[in-house]
Design a protein around this motif. Sequence first.
Motif, PDB file in Angstrom:
ATOM      1  N   ASN A  40     -23.158 -49.316 -63.576  1.00  0.00           N
ATOM      2  CA  ASN A  40     -24.613 -49.247 -63.601  1.00  0.00           C
ATOM      3  C   ASN A  40     -24.991 -47.842 -64.058  1.00  0.00           C
ATOM      4  OD1 ASN A  40     -27.331 -49.551 -63.300  1.00  0.00           O
ATOM      5  ND2 ASN A  40     -27.301 -49.691 -61.069  1.00  0.00           N
ATOM      6  N   GLY A  41     -24.989 -47.643 -65.362  1.00  0.00           N
ATOM      7  CA  GLY A  41     -25.286 -46.314 -65.898  1.00  0.00           C
ATOM      8  C   GLY A  41     -24.207 -45.329 -65.496  1.00  0.00           C
ATOM      9  N   TYR A  42     -24.600 -44.247 -64.860  1.00  0.00           N
ATOM     10  CA  TYR A  42     -23.640 -43.222 -64.465  1.00  0.00           C
ATOM     11  C   TYR A  42     -23.048 -43.479 -63.077  1.00  0.00           C
ATOM     12  CZ  TYR A  42     -25.007 -40.628 -68.546  1.00  0.00           C
ATOM     13  OH  TYR A  42     -25.224 -40.242 -69.845  1.00  0.00           O
ATOM     14  N   TYR A  43     -23.334 -44.633 -62.507  1.00  0.00           N
ATOM     15  CA  TYR A  43     -22.806 -45.015 -61.202  1.00  0.00           C
ATOM     16  C   TYR A  43     -21.935 -46.256 -61.370  1.00  0.00           C
ATOM     17  CZ  TYR A  43     -22.643 -46.630 -56.394  1.00  0.00           C
ATOM     18  OH  TYR A  43     -22.205 -47.064 -55.170  1.00  0.00           O
ATOM     19  N   SER A  44     -20.788 -46.271 -60.717  1.00  0.00           N
ATOM     20  CA  SER A  44     -19.937 -47.458 -60.778  1.00  0.00           C
ATOM     21  C   SER A  44     -19.192 -47.616 -59.459  1.00  0.00           C
ATOM     22  CB  SER A  44     -18.954 -47.365 -61.946  1.00  0.00           C
ATOM     23  OG  SER A  44     -18.102 -46.255 -61.789  1.00  0.00           O
ATOM     24  N   THR A  45     -18.758 -48.856 -59.216  1.00  0.00           N
ATOM     25  CA  THR A  45     -17.969 -49.148 -58.024  1.00  0.00           C
ATOM     26  C   THR A  45     -16.747 -49.966 -58.418  1.00  0.00           C
ATOM     27  OG1 THR A  45     -19.175 -51.177 -57.533  1.00  0.00           O
ATOM     28  CG2 THR A  45     -19.966 -49.168 -56.476  1.00  0.00           C
ATOM     29  N   VAL A  46     -15.699 -49.782 -57.663  1.00  0.00           N
ATOM     30  CA  VAL A  46     -14.453 -50.514 -57.869  1.00  0.00           C
ATOM     31  C   VAL A  46     -13.933 -50.944 -56.499  1.00  0.00           C
ATOM     32  CG1 VAL A  46     -12.035 -50.314 -58.596  1.00  0.00           C
ATOM     33  CG2 VAL A  46     -13.832 -49.236 -59.945  1.00  0.00           C
ATOM     34  N   LYS A  47     -13.501 -52.186 -56.425  1.00  0.00           N
ATOM     35  CA  LYS A  47     -12.793 -52.659 -55.238  1.00  0.00           C
ATOM     36  C   LYS A  47     -11.381 -52.990 -55.695  1.00  0.00           C
ATOM     37  CE  LYS A  47     -16.831 -54.355 -52.877  1.00  0.00           C
ATOM     38  NZ  LYS A  47     -17.588 -55.503 -52.408  1.00  0.00           N
ATOM     39  N   GLN A  48     -10.399 -52.525 -54.921  1.00  0.00           N
ATOM     40  CA  GLN A  48      -9.012 -52.739 -55.313  1.00  0.00           C
ATOM     41  C   GLN A  48      -8.130 -52.965 -54.097  1.00  0.00           C
ATOM     42  OE1 GLN A  48      -7.752 -49.242 -57.446  1.00  0.00           O
ATOM     43  NE2 GLN A  48      -7.667 -47.964 -55.646  1.00  0.00           N
ATOM     44  N   GLU A  49      -7.004 -53.602 -54.357  1.00  0.00           N
ATOM     45  CA  GLU A  49      -5.985 -53.801 -53.333  1.00  0.00           C
ATOM     46  C   GLU A  49      -4.699 -53.153 -53.834  1.00  0.00           C
ATOM     47  OE1 GLU A  49      -7.479 -56.880 -54.614  1.00  0.00           O
ATOM     48  OE2 GLU A  49      -9.100 -56.496 -53.197  1.00  0.00           O
ATOM     49  N   LEU A  50      -4.150 -52.264 -53.028  1.00  0.00           N
ATOM     50  CA  LEU A  50      -2.884 -51.617 -53.336  1.00  0.00           C
ATOM     51  C   LEU A  50      -1.810 -52.262 -52.465  1.00  0.00           C
ATOM     52  CD1 LEU A  50      -4.000 -47.870 -53.276  1.00  0.00           C
ATOM     53  CD2 LEU A  50      -3.720 -49.341 -55.266  1.00  0.00           C
ATOM     54  N   THR A  51      -0.736 -52.711 -53.094  1.00  0.00           N
ATOM     55  CA  THR A  51       0.386 -53.282 -52.358  1.00  0.00           C
ATOM     56  C   THR A  51       1.462 -52.218 -52.240  1.00  0.00           C
ATOM     57  OG1 THR A  51      -0.144 -55.441 -53.286  1.00  0.00           O
ATOM     58  CG2 THR A  51       2.020 -55.201 -52.283  1.00  0.00           C
ATOM     59  N   ARG A  52       2.024 -52.108 -51.032  1.00  0.00           N
ATOM     60  CA  ARG A  52       2.993 -51.052 -50.742  1.00  0.00           C
ATOM     61  C   ARG A  52       4.333 -51.620 -50.303  1.00  0.00           C
ATOM     62  NH1 ARG A  52       2.333 -48.628 -46.319  1.00  0.00           N
ATOM     63  NH2 ARG A  52       3.227 -46.680 -47.006  1.00  0.00           N
ATOM     64  N   ALA A  53       5.402 -50.917 -50.634  1.00  0.00           N
ATOM     65  CA  ALA A  53       6.729 -51.201 -50.094  1.00  0.00           C
ATOM     66  C   ALA A  53       6.883 -50.382 -48.810  1.00  0.00           C
ATOM     67  CB  ALA A  53       7.802 -50.817 -51.111  1.00  0.00           C
ATOM     68  N   ASN A  54       7.978 -50.559 -48.109  1.00  0.00           N
ATOM     69  CA  ASN A  54       8.218 -49.816 -46.869  1.00  0.00           C
ATOM     70  C   ASN A  54       8.602 -48.375 -47.163  1.00  0.00           C
ATOM     71  OD1 ASN A  54       7.797 -52.043 -45.175  1.00  0.00           O
ATOM     72  ND2 ASN A  54       9.905 -52.721 -45.450  1.00  0.00           N
ATOM     73  N   ASN A  55       8.073 -47.471 -46.353  1.00  0.00           N
ATOM     74  CA  ASN A  55       8.520 -46.087 -46.407  1.00  0.00           C
ATOM     75  C   ASN A  55       9.787 -45.969 -45.575  1.00  0.00           C
ATOM     76  OD1 ASN A  55       5.292 -45.704 -46.705  1.00  0.00           O
ATOM     77  ND2 ASN A  55       6.381 -44.042 -47.715  1.00  0.00           N
ATOM     78  N   THR A  56      10.621 -44.983 -45.916  1.00  0.00           N
ATOM     79  CA  THR A  56      11.837 -44.744 -45.144  1.00  0.00           C
ATOM     80  C   THR A  56      11.483 -44.059 -43.828  1.00  0.00           C
ATOM     81  OG1 THR A  56      12.233 -42.543 -46.063  1.00  0.00           O
ATOM     82  CG2 THR A  56      13.170 -44.444 -47.274  1.00  0.00           C
ATOM     83  N   LEU A  57      12.395 -44.092 -42.889  1.00  0.00           N
ATOM     84  CA  LEU A  57      12.184 -43.424 -41.608  1.00  0.00           C
ATOM     85  C   LEU A  57      11.970 -41.927 -41.814  1.00  0.00           C
ATOM     86  CD1 LEU A  57      12.015 -43.518 -38.548  1.00  0.00           C
ATOM     87  CD2 LEU A  57      14.517 -43.318 -38.480  1.00  0.00           C
ATOM     88  N   GLY A  58      12.705 -41.338 -42.730  1.00  0.00           N
ATOM     89  CA  GLY A  58      12.546 -39.908 -43.015  1.00  0.00           C
ATOM     90  C   GLY A  58      11.161 -39.575 -43.539  1.00  0.00           C
ATOM     91  N   GLU A  59      10.636 -40.433 -44.421  1.00  0.00           N
ATOM     92  CA  GLU A  59       9.281 -40.216 -44.958  1.00  0.00           C
ATOM     93  C   GLU A  59       8.239 -40.333 -43.855  1.00  0.00           C
ATOM     94  OE1 GLU A  59       9.959 -41.904 -49.500  1.00  0.00           O
ATOM     95  OE2 GLU A  59       9.587 -43.325 -47.865  1.00  0.00           O
ATOM     96  N   ILE A  60       8.434 -41.296 -42.962  1.00  0.00           N
ATOM     97  CA  ILE A  60       7.487 -41.492 -41.856  1.00  0.00           C
ATOM     98  C   ILE A  60       7.547 -40.322 -40.888  1.00  0.00           C
ATOM     99  CG2 ILE A  60       6.945 -42.953 -39.859  1.00  0.00           C
ATOM    100  CD1 ILE A  60       7.882 -45.353 -41.634  1.00  0.00           C
ATOM    101  N   LEU A  61       8.736 -39.804 -40.636  1.00  0.00           N
ATOM    102  CA  LEU A  61       8.857 -38.645 -39.747  1.00  0.00           C
ATOM    103  C   LEU A  61       8.190 -37.415 -40.356  1.00  0.00           C
ATOM    104  CD1 LEU A  61      12.511 -39.074 -38.402  1.00  0.00           C
ATOM    105  CD2 LEU A  61      10.356 -39.477 -37.174  1.00  0.00           C
ATOM    106  N   LYS A  62       8.277 -37.255 -41.697  1.00  0.00           N
ATOM    107  CA  LYS A  62       7.621 -36.133 -42.372  1.00  0.00           C
ATOM    108  C   LYS A  62       6.105 -36.289 -42.368  1.00  0.00           C
ATOM    109  CE  LYS A  62       9.202 -34.298 -46.189  1.00  0.00           C
ATOM    110  NZ  LYS A  62       9.747 -34.178 -47.561  1.00  0.00           N
ATOM    111  N   ASN A  63       5.627 -37.544 -42.478  1.00  0.00           N
ATOM    112  CA  ASN A  63       4.191 -37.794 -42.505  1.00  0.00           C
ATOM    113  C   ASN A  63       3.919 -39.123 -41.790  1.00  0.00           C
ATOM    114  OD1 ASN A  63       1.490 -38.052 -43.020  1.00  0.00           O
ATOM    115  ND2 ASN A  63       1.634 -37.411 -45.146  1.00  0.00           N
ATOM    116  N   PRO A  64       3.650 -39.066 -40.478  1.00  0.00           N
ATOM    117  CA  PRO A  64       3.529 -40.271 -39.650  1.00  0.00           C
ATOM    118  C   PRO A  64       2.467 -41.289 -40.103  1.00  0.00           C
ATOM    119  CG  PRO A  64       3.707 -38.328 -38.267  1.00  0.00           C
ATOM    120  CD  PRO A  64       3.559 -37.848 -39.681  1.00  0.00           C
TER     121      PRO A  64
END
Length: 177
Positions: A40-64
């Motif tokens: 809508n002119g200089y304004y816009s909207t987007v709806k999206q779905e991001l699908t994720r795989a599992n993070n490793t235990l190490g990644e989760i420990l670094k960033n819960p």
Amino acid sequence: MAIASDFALALASFDYNHQNGTHKELFKITSCHVSNFEENGYYSTVKQELTRANNTLGEILKNPILGILPKTLTNRLEYAFPSTTAFFAKTPIGDIAQVHILYPETDKITKTFILMYAKVVNPLMKFLFKNSVLQAAATVIEQDTGAVESLYARQKPKVRLPNEEIMFYAEKLYREW
């Protein structure tokens, strides 16, 4: 304003294929589906779905926060071209809103400001995940900055990727600005 750097930042904001590469390692994004795009002119909207795989235990420990993100993250983005992007997502700890503001400071420097808000469902969750959410947001900005800084000169594309009509919309707005 330097056209090349500001244009690159604008395109990066509107590139719905970039998270599959730029943020794939952090969030383990396997796909992005844009379910709705409205301009809508200089304004816009987007709806999206991001699908994720599992993070490793190490990644989760670094960033819960990575351990509690859903397999499918549904979000909404709102744009006020050329400077403002708002990102809204519902997560298990509550609703999150991030507002990204681009500010061209000089011909070669554009600053990014981020305002982050969370409506947390439980005060204990705020205590446990506050730093993790901020760490994830900082990593996203670092990754986006690195991607923009390493862009090659733009050439006419030979193939079209999914969701590129959103980027073409941003390019049209930029050229008419």
